[in-house]
Design an enzyme around this catalytic site. Structure first.
Site, PDB file in Angstrom:
ATOM      1  N   CYS A   1       8.496   1.219  18.781  1.00  0.00           N
ATOM      2  CA  CYS A   1       9.357   1.587  17.656  1.00  0.00           C
ATOM      3  C   CYS A   1      10.800   1.134  17.855  1.00  0.00           C
ATOM      4  CB  CYS A   1       9.315   3.091  17.431  1.00  0.00           C
ATOM      5  SG  CYS A   1       7.676   3.705  16.922  1.00  0.00           S
TER       6      CYS A   1
ATOM      7  N   CYS B   1       3.873  -2.260  15.629  1.00  0.00           N
ATOM      8  CA  CYS B   1       3.369  -0.993  15.088  1.00  0.00           C
ATOM      9  C   CYS B   1       1.885  -0.853  15.409  1.00  0.00           C
ATOM     10  CB  CYS B   1       3.608  -0.942  13.579  1.00  0.00           C
ATOM     11  SG  CYS B   1       3.408   0.712  12.850  1.00  0.00           S
TER      12      CYS B   1
ATOM     13  N   CYS C   1      11.272  -2.125  16.273  1.00  0.00           N
ATOM     14  CA  CYS C   1      10.775  -2.273  14.911  1.00  0.00           C
ATOM     15  C   CYS C   1      11.916  -2.524  13.932  1.00  0.00           C
ATOM     16  CB  CYS C   1      10.011  -1.022  14.508  1.00  0.00           C
ATOM     17  SG  CYS C   1       9.397  -1.081  12.807  1.00  0.00           S
TER      18      CYS C   1
ATOM     19  N   GLU D   1      -9.439 -15.182   7.066  1.00  0.00           N
ATOM     20  CA  GLU D   1      -9.462 -13.781   6.627  1.00  0.00           C
ATOM     21  C   GLU D   1     -10.842 -13.164   6.835  1.00  0.00           C
ATOM     22  OE1 GLU D   1      -7.142 -11.601   5.435  1.00  0.00           O
ATOM     23  OE2 GLU D   1      -5.636 -13.077   6.024  1.00  0.00           O
TER      24      GLU D   1
ATOM     25  N   CYS E   1      11.789   4.352   8.452  1.00  0.00           N
ATOM     26  CA  CYS E   1      10.388   4.761   8.642  1.00  0.00           C
ATOM     27  C   CYS E   1      10.296   6.286   8.641  1.00  0.00           C
ATOM     28  CB  CYS E   1       9.845   4.203   9.955  1.00  0.00           C
ATOM     29  SG  CYS E   1       8.177   4.764  10.358  1.00  0.00           S
TER      30      CYS E   1
END
Length: 368
Positions: free
Chosen positions: A199, A192, A202, A34, A208
């Site tokens: 899209c 995305c 997706c 991270e 969305c």
């Protein structure tokens, strides 16, 4: 149709299941990944992460290492405060938590370099606790899904995004919190995306709000642009008669903090570079082509000058400032008495800023 269920179904078939920090998915592995992934793409991070883990397989080995060695393994990854913070946090875990990674949000948040999203990612992925994340990919996904206008760097927009991220947690099955956290990041990284989002593929397209209102291309809003100033500096490639190069550690804080670098002299104008200021201490001077390096807040134009000094030190790598600076008073201010002479192969083993490493590699290639 909810957001969570179709996202998890998509993740099962299309998510990234082979990332090295998932094998095994311990708190230490997730934490290091991270920190490395802040401001840096996954494909760039993977080889650095693998080398880092070979040398520092656990928090104890990281805490016991010197900062110089940690930064040497971070060299080239950029944003070096992350490496310094990682090292300091490892020592804090050893000293304050008996070497065991804390499982409490406040304790993780108190570690140097750890923010709210990173703490949430560690707890969700390593300990399966219900905490939201909001890294760059997730901000973009949620800004589009909920049609939240504005630049996500502003306080108001961030508050809206955090509110939505935390509300979605109620839909996540308890045993799938780690997968859900990764699924959000994967969706933003693979479908995305900032430009040319896919899209049609997706899993949450049907609900969305940006898709429904034809705002995908305009959300999230971009950061207002500011003109970055340009700073100029002369970098001195000092060589002794053995062909060694003088390097000195930079201050612990600030740009390239804690890394080894070349002495520098700030320049208001490159025409100010007066090579005649060198006298008897110098055998030869060679101006190199300028080099541009960009930071988030400014551009740096570097003007390297290779200086062959009339200095012979045998096997010693120590040097007194007055030995180098005699006859070169304008240069004296750039020298740091904590510096040392290094053979070129040894220099490349140090933690170095990327452009300084590039210059040393050019030196080595020329002399090979």
């Amino acid at each position: 149709m909810s957001f969570v269920a179709p996202l998890l179904a998509w993740f099962d078939d299309h998510g990234r299941h082979d990332l090295p920090w998932h094998q095994p998915r311990t708190a230490y592995h997730v934490w290091v990944s991270e920190i490395m992934l802040q401001q840096t793409q996954v494909q760039t991070v993977i080889p650095y992460y693998q080398r880092f883990m070979q040398r520092f397989p656990d928090v104890a080995s990281l805490a016991a290492a010197s900062q110089d060695e940690v930064l040497a393994h971070w060299s080239g990854l950029g944003y070096y405060a992350r490496g310094r913070n990682l090292h300091q946090a490892a020592q804090q875990i050893i000293n304050q938590h008996d070497g065991k990674f804390p499982q409490d949000f406040a304790a993780i948040l108190a570690l140097p370099g750890v923010g709210r999203s990173t703490a949430g990612a560690i707890l969700a992925q390593a300990f399966n606790q219900p905490y939201a994340i909001l890294d760059g990919n997730v901000k973009r996904v949620l800004a589009r899904y909920f049609a939240i206008a504005g630049w996500p760097g502003t306080t108001g927009v961030q508050q809206q995004l955090w509110q939505q991220a935390e509300q979605l947690l109620s839909e996540v099955p308890t045993h799938r919190l780690a997968d859900y956290t990764q699924a959000q990041m994967d969706l933003g990284a693979t479908l995305c995306t900032r430009s040319k989002p896919r899209c049609q593929q997706c899993p949450v397209q049907a609900t969305c709000q940006a898709w429904q209102t034809v705002q995908v291309a305009s959300l999230p809003s971009t950061k207002p642009k500011k003109t970055r100033p340009t700073k100029q500096t002369c970098c001195w490639l000092l060589r002794n008669k053995q062909g060694q190069l003088w390097l000195q550690p930079r201050p612990g804080q600030g740009i390239w903090g804690g890394l080894y670098s070349l002495p520098e002299t700030p320049l208001a104008d490159p025409e100010e570079l007066n090579l005649a200021m060198f006298e008897s201490a110098v055998e030869s001077l060679v101006e190199w082509p300028s080099l541009k390096h960009s930071f988030s807040h400014y551009h740096l134009m570097m003007y390297p000058v290779e200086v062959m000094l009339d200095v012979t030190l045998g096997d010693s790598i120590a040097i007194q400032k007055d030995q180098v600076c005699e006859g070169v008073p304008n240069y004296a201010a750039a020298l740091d008495a904590t510096g040392s002479w290094f053979n070129l192969p040894d220099a490349l083993e140090l933690g170095l800023p990327a452009p300084i490493r590039q210059l040393i590699e050019q030196l080595q290639a020329r002399e090979a």
